[in-house]
Design a protein around this motif. Structure first.
Motif, PDB file in Angstrom:
ATOM      1  N   LYS A 105       0.821  -1.210   0.000  1.00 34.54           N
ATOM      2  CA  LYS A 105       0.000   0.000   0.000  1.00 34.54           C
ATOM      3  C   LYS A 105       0.859   1.267   0.000  1.00 34.54           C
ATOM      4  CE  LYS A 105      -3.892   0.357   0.279  1.00 34.54           C
ATOM      5  NZ  LYS A 105      -4.841   0.625  -0.842  1.00 34.54           N
ATOM      6  N   ILE A 106       1.974   1.241   0.712  1.00 37.68           N
ATOM      7  CA  ILE A 106       2.888   2.389   0.687  1.00 37.68           C
ATOM      8  C   ILE A 106       3.508   2.539  -0.700  1.00 37.68           C
ATOM      9  CG2 ILE A 106       5.192   3.113   1.441  1.00 37.68           C
ATOM     10  CD1 ILE A 106       3.169   4.079   3.333  1.00 37.68           C
ATOM     11  N   GLU A 107       3.861   1.424  -1.316  1.00 40.35           N
ATOM     12  CA  GLU A 107       4.412   1.467  -2.675  1.00 40.35           C
ATOM     13  C   GLU A 107       3.392   2.055  -3.651  1.00 40.35           C
ATOM     14  OE1 GLU A 107       5.508  -2.549  -3.409  1.00 40.35           O
ATOM     15  OE2 GLU A 107       7.265  -2.489  -2.080  1.00 40.35           O
ATOM     16  N   MET A 108       2.132   1.737  -3.459  1.00 41.00           N
ATOM     17  CA  MET A 108       1.092   2.287  -4.334  1.00 41.00           C
ATOM     18  C   MET A 108       0.920   3.781  -4.099  1.00 41.00           C
ATOM     19  SD  MET A 108      -1.752  -0.755  -4.404  1.00 41.00           S
ATOM     20  CE  MET A 108      -2.610  -0.031  -5.786  1.00 41.00           C
ATOM     21  N   ALA A 109       1.036   4.207  -2.845  1.00 39.50           N
ATOM     22  CA  ALA A 109       0.970   5.642  -2.551  1.00 39.50           C
ATOM     23  C   ALA A 109       2.109   6.379  -3.249  1.00 39.50           C
ATOM     24  CB  ALA A 109       1.031   5.874  -1.042  1.00 39.50           C
ATOM     25  N   ARG A 110       3.263   5.724  -3.312  1.00 43.06           N
ATOM     26  CA  ARG A 110       4.430   6.317  -3.976  1.00 43.06           C
ATOM     27  C   ARG A 110       4.276   6.323  -5.500  1.00 43.06           C
ATOM     28  NH1 ARG A 110       9.096   2.400  -3.527  1.00 43.06           N
ATOM     29  NH2 ARG A 110       7.917   1.491  -5.260  1.00 43.06           N
ATOM     30  N   ASP A 111       3.786   5.205  -6.052  1.00 43.16           N
ATOM     31  CA  ASP A 111       3.783   5.023  -7.503  1.00 43.16           C
ATOM     32  C   ASP A 111       2.506   5.496  -8.187  1.00 43.16           C
ATOM     33  OD1 ASP A 111       6.264   3.863  -7.144  1.00 43.16           O
ATOM     34  OD2 ASP A 111       5.492   1.814  -7.145  1.00 43.16           O
ATOM     35  N   THR A 158      -1.728   4.569   4.997  1.00 45.85           N
ATOM     36  CA  THR A 158      -0.864   4.435   3.817  1.00 45.85           C
ATOM     37  C   THR A 158      -1.257   5.428   2.724  1.00 45.85           C
ATOM     38  OG1 THR A 158      -2.272   2.615   3.005  1.00 45.85           O
ATOM     39  CG2 THR A 158      -0.303   2.020   4.251  1.00 45.85           C
ATOM     40  N   GLN A 159      -2.540   5.590   2.466  1.00 46.24           N
ATOM     41  CA  GLN A 159      -2.975   6.488   1.393  1.00 46.24           C
ATOM     42  C   GLN A 159      -2.765   7.957   1.747  1.00 46.24           C
ATOM     43  OE1 GLN A 159      -6.345   3.285   0.116  1.00 46.24           O
ATOM     44  NE2 GLN A 159      -6.908   5.412  -0.196  1.00 46.24           N
ATOM     45  N   HIS A 160      -2.577   8.242   3.021  1.00 41.04           N
ATOM     46  CA  HIS A 160      -2.246   9.610   3.436  1.00 41.04           C
ATOM     47  C   HIS A 160      -1.021  10.117   2.689  1.00 41.04           C
ATOM     48  CE1 HIS A 160      -1.738  12.987   6.296  1.00 41.04           C
ATOM     49  NE2 HIS A 160      -0.444  12.763   6.126  1.00 41.04           N
TER      50      HIS A 160
END
Length: 210
Positions: A98-104, A167-169
């Motif tokens: 989820k953090i990777e998705m927030a980044r990418d 995570t989406q924050h």
């Protein structure tokens, strides 16, 4: 020939649709659904409005296609949570993804957040038809781990909600995160810092007691 069978799209047609969707993502994530127009999307895609409307009927059609793709991507990490795996490893992996998705995928996250803030008028059927059954399924997995004594007992739904929120924050409020962290800590390393912190937070809180 069966006229109900849709002809397969050519490579060029697929590329044009992808170009339009990429442009629409930029426009929608910046201006929201209501503030966006077909003319803006056509300009961002570098094509005429009539040409764009050859591939999509209207703004609603473009938005629905984007959201459907987004939801499928967004749900992939949750689908991969393995009931047979180690609970802590599975949850840690989910947080990382989820953090990777927030980044990418920050624009995709903002697009989804904008739709939620408006009451999800265009995607409620997707939320009820795809999202809810999947969350119900994974909540049962989490509850099973808790009953086995492998996780601390918490509300599984609010656990999932909290992982989404934390995570989406880092996508939806990225400007705020970078401003507060400052130039020394606001670079790409902020996502790794966030992942490590959230792992520590959740792993500590979910560790089975006794």
């Amino acid at each position: 020939m069966d006229e109900t069978v849709k002809p397969r799209r050519t490579r060029i047609q697929r590329e044009k649709r992808d170009l339009i969707l990429a442009a629409a993502l930029e426009v929608f994530s910046t201006h929201g659904f209501r503030g966006s127009t077909v003319d803006q999307i056509a300009e961002a895609a570098g094509m005429s409005k009539p040409n764009l409307l050859y591939y999509f009927r209207n703004k609603e059609d473009i938005h629905a296609t984007l959201i459907a793709r987004l939801l499928d991507t967004w749900l992939a990490p949750l689908r991969e949570m393995d009931p047979e795996g180690d609970p802590m490893s599975e949850i840690r992996s989910y947080i990382r993804r989820k953090i990777e998705m927030a980044r990418d995928f920050p624009r995709e996250s903002r697009l989804f957040a904008n739709e939620m803030l408006q009451g999800a008028p265009r995607i409620m059927a997707m939320l009820e038809g795809e999202l809810k059954p999947l969350v119900d399924e994974k909540a049962k997995v989490l509850t099973g781990w808790m009953r086995q004594g492998r996780l601390a007992r918490v509300d599984p739904y609010h656990l999932i909600f909290s992982i989404w929120a934390t995570t989406q924050h880092y996508a939806d409020f990225d400007v705020q995160v970078r401003a507060v962290l400052g130039p020394d800590r606001g670079g790409e390393g902020r996502f790794e810092d966030a992942a490590r912190f959230l792992e520590q937070l959740y792993m500590g809180g979910l560790a089975a007691r006794g």
